[in-house]
Design a protein around this motif. Structure first.
Motif, PDB file in Angstrom:
ATOM      1  N   ARG A  84       0.834  -1.203   0.000  1.00 43.06           N
ATOM      2  CA  ARG A  84       0.000   0.000   0.000  1.00 43.06           C
ATOM      3  C   ARG A  84       0.868   1.251   0.000  1.00 43.06           C
ATOM      4  O   ARG A  84       0.498   2.274  -0.587  1.00 43.06           O
ATOM      5  CB  ARG A  84      -0.949  -0.007   1.200  1.00 43.06           C
ATOM      6  N   GLN A  85       2.025   1.188   0.657  1.00 47.42           N
ATOM      7  CA  GLN A  85       2.969   2.310   0.600  1.00 47.42           C
ATOM      8  C   GLN A  85       3.567   2.419  -0.801  1.00 47.42           C
ATOM      9  O   GLN A  85       3.778   3.519  -1.324  1.00 47.42           O
ATOM     10  CB  GLN A  85       4.099   2.118   1.624  1.00 47.42           C
ATOM     11  N   HIS A  88       1.356   4.072  -3.595  1.00 44.57           N
ATOM     12  CA  HIS A  88       1.257   5.527  -3.450  1.00 44.57           C
ATOM     13  C   HIS A  88       2.557   6.216  -3.856  1.00 44.57           C
ATOM     14  O   HIS A  88       2.532   7.287  -4.476  1.00 44.57           O
ATOM     15  CB  HIS A  88       0.911   5.890  -2.002  1.00 44.57           C
ATOM     16  N   PRO A  91       3.324   5.045  -8.473  1.00 38.37           N
ATOM     17  CA  PRO A  91       2.081   4.655  -9.154  1.00 38.37           C
ATOM     18  C   PRO A  91       2.229   4.393 -10.649  1.00 38.37           C
ATOM     19  O   PRO A  91       1.228   4.147 -11.316  1.00 38.37           O
ATOM     20  CB  PRO A  91       1.188   5.887  -8.926  1.00 38.37           C
ATOM     21  N   SER A 246       0.682  -3.858  -7.531  1.00 35.19           N
ATOM     22  CA  SER A 246       1.642  -2.757  -7.622  1.00 35.19           C
ATOM     23  C   SER A 246       2.164  -2.598  -9.039  1.00 35.19           C
ATOM     24  O   SER A 246       2.569  -1.499  -9.434  1.00 35.19           O
ATOM     25  CB  SER A 246       2.808  -2.992  -6.654  1.00 35.19           C
ATOM     26  N   SER A 257      -3.750   5.386  -7.480  1.00 35.51           N
ATOM     27  CA  SER A 257      -3.074   4.874  -6.278  1.00 35.51           C
ATOM     28  C   SER A 257      -4.072   4.513  -5.189  1.00 35.51           C
ATOM     29  O   SER A 257      -3.954   3.468  -4.534  1.00 35.51           O
ATOM     30  CB  SER A 257      -2.071   5.908  -5.766  1.00 35.51           C
ATOM     31  N   THR A 258      -5.055   5.385  -4.971  1.00 38.27           N
ATOM     32  CA  THR A 258      -6.055   5.126  -3.928  1.00 38.27           C
ATOM     33  C   THR A 258      -6.853   3.869  -4.242  1.00 38.27           C
ATOM     34  O   THR A 258      -7.092   3.024  -3.361  1.00 38.27           O
ATOM     35  CB  THR A 258      -6.996   6.331  -3.795  1.00 38.27           C
ATOM     36  N   ALA A 261      -4.623   0.808  -3.703  1.00 38.10           N
ATOM     37  CA  ALA A 261      -4.420   0.528  -2.277  1.00 38.10           C
ATOM     38  C   ALA A 261      -5.663  -0.098  -1.657  1.00 38.10           C
ATOM     39  O   ALA A 261      -5.567  -1.036  -0.842  1.00 38.10           O
ATOM     40  CB  ALA A 261      -4.050   1.817  -1.545  1.00 38.10           C
ATOM     41  N   SER A 446       5.428   4.883   7.579  1.00 36.06           N
ATOM     42  CA  SER A 446       5.581   4.043   6.386  1.00 36.06           C
ATOM     43  C   SER A 446       6.900   3.290   6.408  1.00 36.06           C
ATOM     44  O   SER A 446       6.960   2.103   6.053  1.00 36.06           O
ATOM     45  CB  SER A 446       5.499   4.917   5.127  1.00 36.06           C
TER      46      SER A 446
END
Length: 682
Positions: A84-85, A88, A91, A246, A257-258, A261, A446
Motif C-alpha cells: 500500500r505504501q 502511493h 504509481p 503494484s 493509487s487510492t 491501495a 511508512s
C-alpha cells in the motif's frame, strides 16, 4: 480484408484507437478479480500444502495448522500494508522493479525483474496444471492428457487477454466473485454447524496417518522446528499474486493509487478470511491429508491398507462434502468454481507480466517489441511471450503440480525483500529534505511498516530456501540467473547500438560517387521501369547487370538489348556454377572496394501480386539477394515495384470492403441514410 485480418478480428475484436485507452481502465469491482484471482485461488492449494507437510509427522502435528495459518496471515497483512505504501509512492506500474532500480541500483532492479518474470511464468504453469488435475479427476477421458489440456487452456486464456484488459476483467469477474461466495458461504455455514454441534467429520477422519520414514516417535526441538518451517514455507504460497497490483496501477481508474491501495486491502482481508476458515474447518472435521504420491501412509482405523484405487480428495472438496452432506448442489457448486478459479488465477500473471515487460523494454532491458500495444491496447507481445513460456514449462513437467509447486514463491519473495529494502531507502532519503511535521510522521510510519515487512519476508525467504532448495527451488534460482544475464546482455546491446548510431558531423559528408546497377533477368516492363527510375536518381555511373547461367538465354538478351538501343550499358556476369545471388554480391563488393568512399546502389525490379500464393511464385531470388546485400557495407538496395493485374483486383476488393456497410456501423455513425432510406457508407 484478407482471411488473416478476418480471423484476427473474430478472435480479438475490432481495433481500438490510442485515444480510447481510458475506456479500458478498470473500476475497483473489476480490478479486484483481475489482479486478486491468483492470491485468492491459493486457498485451493495453500491449506493442502500445510497439511501435507505436517502429515510427515502424523496427524498429531495438525494441532499446529491454525497457528501456522495465523503466521502466514500475519506475513500477508504485513506485505499488503507494505505494498500500500508502494502504490502511493510509485504509481507508474513499475512496482518492485521500479522501487529496486530507483533506490538500490540497476542490478537490483534487474534481479527483481528476473524474479518477477519467473514467478509470473510459474503462476500460470502451477494454476493451469492444478486445474487440469481437477479436470482429469472429473473427466476420465483427460487422464494421461493433463499436459495437453493445460496447454490448450493457456492458449485460450491468452486469447481472452489479447482482447484487452477490460474485456478479460469482465470475463473473469463473475467466476472470481462466485468463488469468494462459495468458500466464504461454505465456511460460514460450517461454522454455524460447528457452533450448533452438528458439524460432521470429513470422509478421511477415520483414517490413520503413518509418519514418514525418520519421523517416527517423539519429535525433538530441531525436528519440530524444521517440520513447522517446511509447513510455513509451503503455506506462504498464499502470498503469490499480491505484488501484481503494484505492477498494475496504470490499469486502474483515477485516483489510481487510492483505488489500487483499496483493492490491496480487500485482497488481503478476503484471502486471509478464506484461508483461515478452511484451515480451522479442516482441523475441526479431522481431515487426514498426505502427499498424493504417498497414499500408502494412509491406513484404516484397524491398521489395514486402503483399497486399491483409493482417491484422496482435496481439502476444500472434503470440507464441502461434509458441510453440504444434505445438500449436494452446494458441494458441486464449491468444487466447480474452485476448479474454474484455478484456471482464472493465471489471469493475474497475464495482466502483470506484459506491463512489467513493457517497462523493462522502455528501460532497454527487454526486446522493444514487448513495449508495443496491440490492436486492443493490450501488450500483445508480452501476453504471447508469457503463454509460450508457460506452455513450455507445463509440457516439460507434464503438468504435475507437485513438481511445479517446489519451484514456486522463491522469485516472489526475492522481489518482496528487495522491494522492502528499496522502500526503506526511499523514505529515508525523503526524510532528509522533508520539514513538514505531519508529512514526516507519515513517512516514519511508512518506513516502520516497510522495515517490519523486510524482517518478515527475509525470514520467509531464508526458510523457503532452506526447506525447498533441494526439492526444486534451485531450478528457479538458475532461471532467475538466466533472465538476469539475458537482460544485462540486451541492455548492453542497446547501449552499444545507441552509441554507434549517435549522429556526428561526418554523417553529413556526401559520398564521392554513386555507382548504380539495375538487376536484369529479362528485357520487359519491370526492367525498363527500374532503368527509368535509376536514371531519375542521377547516379555517377549507371549500368544494367545480367547473370549468365545459360549461354543461349544470354545471347538472346544481348540481341534484344542491342535492338532496343538502350543508352545504358549491359554488364554480363558469368556464373559457371549457375548461381545468381553470389555473382551479384561479389560484383557489388568489388565496386565498393575500388571506391571505399562511394556508394553502390542496387535497383531490384519486383512484382506486386494480389494473392498470397502468387508471392510463392515470384520474387524469391530478390528476397535472397536483399538478405545478402543487407550485410554489405556501402551498398544500398532499392526495390522497384511493378503491380500485376491481380494486385489491382486486390485493391478493388479492399475498396469495396471499405465502403460496405457492416454490423454496428449505423450505431457508430459510420453510415448515413439517403433519401430512399438506403444505408450508404461514409
Amino acid at each position: 480484408m484478407g482471411i488473416g485480418d478476418v480471423s484476427k478480428r473474430v478472435l480479438l475484436g475490432r481495433k481500438l484507437r490510442s485515444s480510447q485507452l481510458g475506456e479500458t481502465l478498470l473500476p475497483k469491482r473489476i480490478a479486484l478479480p483481475v489482479f486478486a484471482s491468483d492470491a485468492l485461488s491459493s486457498v485451493a492449494y495453500a491449506p493442502d500444502e500445510i497439511f501435507i507437510m505436517l502429515a510427515v509427522a502424523g496427524a498429531s502435528a495438525y494441532a499446529w495448522s491454525w497457528k501456522i495459518g495465523l503466521l502466514v496471515a500475519l506475513v500477508m497483512l504485513t506485505v499488503v500494508a507494505s505494498y500500500r505504501q508502494t502504490v502511493h509512492a510509485y504509481p507508474s506500474g513499475g512496482g518492485d522493479y521500479e522501487v529496486a532500480t530507483v533506490n538500490l541500483g540497476r542490478n537490483a532492479g534487474i534481479t527483481v525483474g528476473s524474479a518477477l518474470l519467473v514467478d509470473y511464468v510459474l503462476t500460470v504453469a502451477v494454476s493451469i496444471s492444478s486445474a487440469s488435475q481437477y479436470a482429469a479427476g472429473a473427466i476420465p477421458a483427460l487422464v494421461g492428457h493433463e499436459a495437453t489440456a493445460a496447454v490448450v487452456a493457456v492458449a485460450l486464456l491468452a486469447a481472452v487477454n489479447l482482447r484487452g484488459v477490460r474485456e478479460s476483467g469482465t470475463f473473469f469477474a463473475v467466476p472470481t466473485y462466485l468463488f469468494m461466495l462459495a468458500i466464504l458461504g461454505m465456511c460460514g455455514y460450517g461454522v454455524m454447524r460447528l457452533l450448533a454441534g452438528d458439524l460432521p467429520e470429513a470422509e478421511s477422519a477415520d483414517l490413520v496417518i503413518e509418519p514418514a520414514a525418520g519421523w517416527e516417535g517423539p519429535l525433538g526441538q530441531v525436528a519440530l522446528f524444521f517440520l513447522l518451517a517446511r509447513a510455513f514455507s509451503s503455506g506462504c504460497a498464499a502470498l503469490t499474486g499480491v505484488e501484481a497490483i503494484s505492477n498494475g496501477v496504470p490499469a486502474f481508474r483515477k485516483p489510481k493509487s487510492t483505488n489500487a491501495a483499496t483493492t490491496l486491502l480487500l485482497l488481503g482481508l478476503i484471502a486471509i478470511s478464506m484461508m483461515m476458515s478452511v484451515i480451522v474447518l479442516a482441523k475441526q472435521m479431522s481431515i487426514r491429508y498426505v502427499d498424493p504420491h504417498e497414499l500408502d501412509r494412509l491406513r484404516t482405523a484397524g491398521g489395514d491398507a486402503l483399497p486399491e484405487g483409493y482417491e484422496q480428495h482435496p481439502v476444500i472438496s472434503q470440507i464441502a462434502a461434509g458441510v453440504f452432506d444434505h445438500f449436494p448442489p452446494g458441494f458441486y457448486f464449491v468444487v466447480t468454481v474452485t476448479g474454474v478459479i484455478l484456471v482464472l488465477a493465471a489471469n493475474t500473471a497475464f495482466n502483470g507480466f506484459p506491463v512489467l515487460g513493457s517497462i523493462l523494454a522502455q528501460d532497454g532491458l527487454a526486446p522493444r517489441s514487448l513495449g508495443s500495444r496491440g490492436d486492443r491496447l493490450a501488450y500483445s507481445n508480452g501476453i504471447v511471450f508469457l503463454a509460450v513460456l508457460s506452455m513450455l514449462l507445463i509440457w516439460i513437467f507434464d503438468a504435475e503440480t507437485t513438481k511445479l509447486i517446489q519451484l514456486y514463491i522463491v522469485g516472489v519473495f526475492v522481489s518482496f525483500n528487495l522491494s522492502q529494502l528499496g522502500m526503506i531507502r526511499h523514505w529515508t532519503r525523503h526524510l532528509r529534505t522533508e520539514r513538514d511535521p505531519a508529512a514526516r510522521r507519515k513517512m516514519v510510519r511508512s518506513r516502520a511498516i516497510n522495515t517490519f515487512g523486510l524482517t518478515l519476508t527475509a525470514v520467509v525467504l531464508a526458510v523457503v530456501l532452506l526447506t525447498k532448495f533441494i526439492a526444486g527451488a534451485w531450478i528457479t534460482i538458475i532461471a532467475m540467473l538466466v533472465f538476469f544475464l539475458v537482460m544485462r546482455a540486451i541492455g548492453k546491446h542497446y547501449e552499444e547500438v545507441e552509441l554507434e548510431l549517435a549522429a556526428d558531423e561526418q554523417d553529413k559528408v556526401m559520398p564521392t560517387r554513386v555507382h548504380a546497377i539495375v538487376l536484369t533477368s529479362k528485357l520487359h516492363k519491370p526492367t525498363l521501369r527500374a532503368l527509368a527510375f535509376a536514371k531519375a536518381t542521377r547516379p555517377n555511373v549507371l549500368e544494367a547487370v545480367y547473370v549468365d547461367i545459360d549461354s543461349r538465354a544470354t545471347n538472346q538478351m544481348l540481341r534484344e538489348w542491342d535492338e532496343r538501343r538502350l543508352d545504358v550499358p549491359l554488364k554480363v556476369l558469368h556464373s559457371p556454377y549457375r548461381e545468381v545471388v553470389r555473382p551479384i554480391v561479389d560484383y557489388a563488393l568489388e565496386i565498393r572496394r575500388a571506391n571505399p568512399r562511394g556508394v553502390v546502389a542496387v535497383f531490384i525490379p519486383e512484382y506486386v501480386v494480389g494473392r498470397w500464393w502468387e508471392q510463392l511464385l515470384h520474387n524469391q531470388t530478390a528476397l535472397r539477394l536483399k538478405g545478402r546485400l543487407l550485410f554489405a557495407p556501402g551498398v544500398m538496395v532499392t526495390s522497384v515495384p511493378y503491380q500485376l493485374e491481380s494486385s489491382q483486383a486486390a485493391r478493388d476488393r479492399r475498396r469495396r470492403d471499405d465502403h460496405r456497410v457492416k454490423a454496428g456501423d449505423l450505431r457508430r455513425g459510420r453510415v448515413v441514410r439517403d433519401d430512399d432510406q438506403n444505408q450508404v457508407g461514409r
